[in-house]
Design a protein around this motif. Structure first.
Motif, PDB file in Angstrom:
ATOM      1  N   LYS A 139       0.812  -1.223   0.000  1.00 52.22           N
ATOM      2  CA  LYS A 139       0.000   0.000   0.000  1.00 52.22           C
ATOM      3  C   LYS A 139       0.846   1.274   0.000  1.00 52.22           C
ATOM      4  N   TRP A 140       1.984   1.259   0.566  1.00 43.51           N
ATOM      5  CA  TRP A 140       2.854   2.428   0.511  1.00 43.51           C
ATOM      6  C   TRP A 140       3.978   2.241  -0.499  1.00 43.51           C
ATOM      7  N   PHE A 141       4.393   1.006  -0.762  1.00 35.93           N
ATOM      8  CA  PHE A 141       5.505   0.746  -1.675  1.00 35.93           C
ATOM      9  C   PHE A 141       5.154   1.095  -3.123  1.00 35.93           C
ATOM     10  N   LEU A 142       3.991   0.709  -3.586  1.00 38.05           N
ATOM     11  CA  LEU A 142       3.593   0.953  -4.974  1.00 38.05           C
ATOM     12  C   LEU A 142       3.489   2.447  -5.291  1.00 38.05           C
ATOM     13  N   PRO A 143       2.744   3.251  -4.525  1.00 36.25           N
ATOM     14  CA  PRO A 143       2.701   4.692  -4.836  1.00 36.25           C
ATOM     15  C   PRO A 143       4.073   5.370  -4.719  1.00 36.25           C
ATOM     16  N   SER A 144       4.867   4.963  -3.755  1.00 34.06           N
ATOM     17  CA  SER A 144       6.207   5.547  -3.599  1.00 34.06           C
ATOM     18  C   SER A 144       7.086   5.229  -4.799  1.00 34.06           C
ATOM     19  N   SER A 145       7.010   4.020  -5.289  1.00 33.73           N
ATOM     20  CA  SER A 145       7.803   3.618  -6.453  1.00 33.73           C
ATOM     21  C   SER A 145       7.399   4.398  -7.691  1.00 33.73           C
ATOM     22  N   VAL A 146       6.104   4.557  -7.895  1.00 30.27           N
ATOM     23  CA  VAL A 146       5.617   5.313  -9.050  1.00 30.27           C
ATOM     24  C   VAL A 146       6.055   6.774  -8.944  1.00 30.27           C
ATOM     25  N   LEU A 147       5.962   7.352  -7.765  1.00 29.43           N
ATOM     26  CA  LEU A 147       6.378   8.736  -7.557  1.00 29.43           C
ATOM     27  C   LEU A 147       7.871   8.919  -7.829  1.00 29.43           C
TER      28      LEU A 147
END
Length: 145
Positions: free
Chosen positions: A17-25
């Motif tokens: 839940k936090w890894f995916l948005p952080s990676s995209v950002l």
């Protein structure tokens, strides 16, 4: 004692839940910073990539040079990756170009250096040269500078 058989989920399943948005950002920030620092370089490469006549006619002229044929051999057509790997610099409102691209000859490889100006829709070459490493040599095909 049934609790001994409970397996713990792996790290990615627990933290997606936090890894995916952080990676995209992070990826977007990297792409934008790359585009911002080299906007002209990217557009120059894209322009050279799409203008086949710029380098094809220069190769034709180089293939007529006896010294090029002796040292490098007949130069094969350029693959698109050679343009991306090379150095391209446009100036004068995209009407002048300095280009250096990798070439593959029948005998050895080298670099093709082109300096040209656009007259209408036709490129007028100022300088065309072929460079090799072994032997280290620069063969001037055309020099109007």
């Amino acid at each position: 004692m049934d609790n001994d058989l409970v397996e713990k989920e792996n790290w990615l399943k627990r933290n997606w839940k936090w890894f995916l948005p952080s990676s995209v950002l992070i990826l977007l920030l990297f792409v934008f910073s790359l585009a911002a620092t080299s906007e002209n370089d990217i557009s120059d490469i894209a322009l050279a990539y799409s203008d086949h006549s710029l380098y094809e006619k220069a190769i034709d002229q180089a293939n007529l040079n006896l010294r090029v044929l002796e040292i490098v051999g007949k130069i094969k057509p350029i693959d698109k990756l050679a343009i991306l790997e090379g150095n391209t610099s446009y100036s004068n409102n995209k009407n002048s170009v300095d280009l250096s691209i990798r070439i593959n000859g029948a005998k050895r490889n080298g670099k093709l250096d082109i300096s040209a100006s656009k007259k209408g829709s036709v490129w007028e070459y100022k300088k065309i040269s072929v460079r090799t490493k072994n032997p280290k040599e620069e063969i001037i095909v055309l020099d109007k500078l």
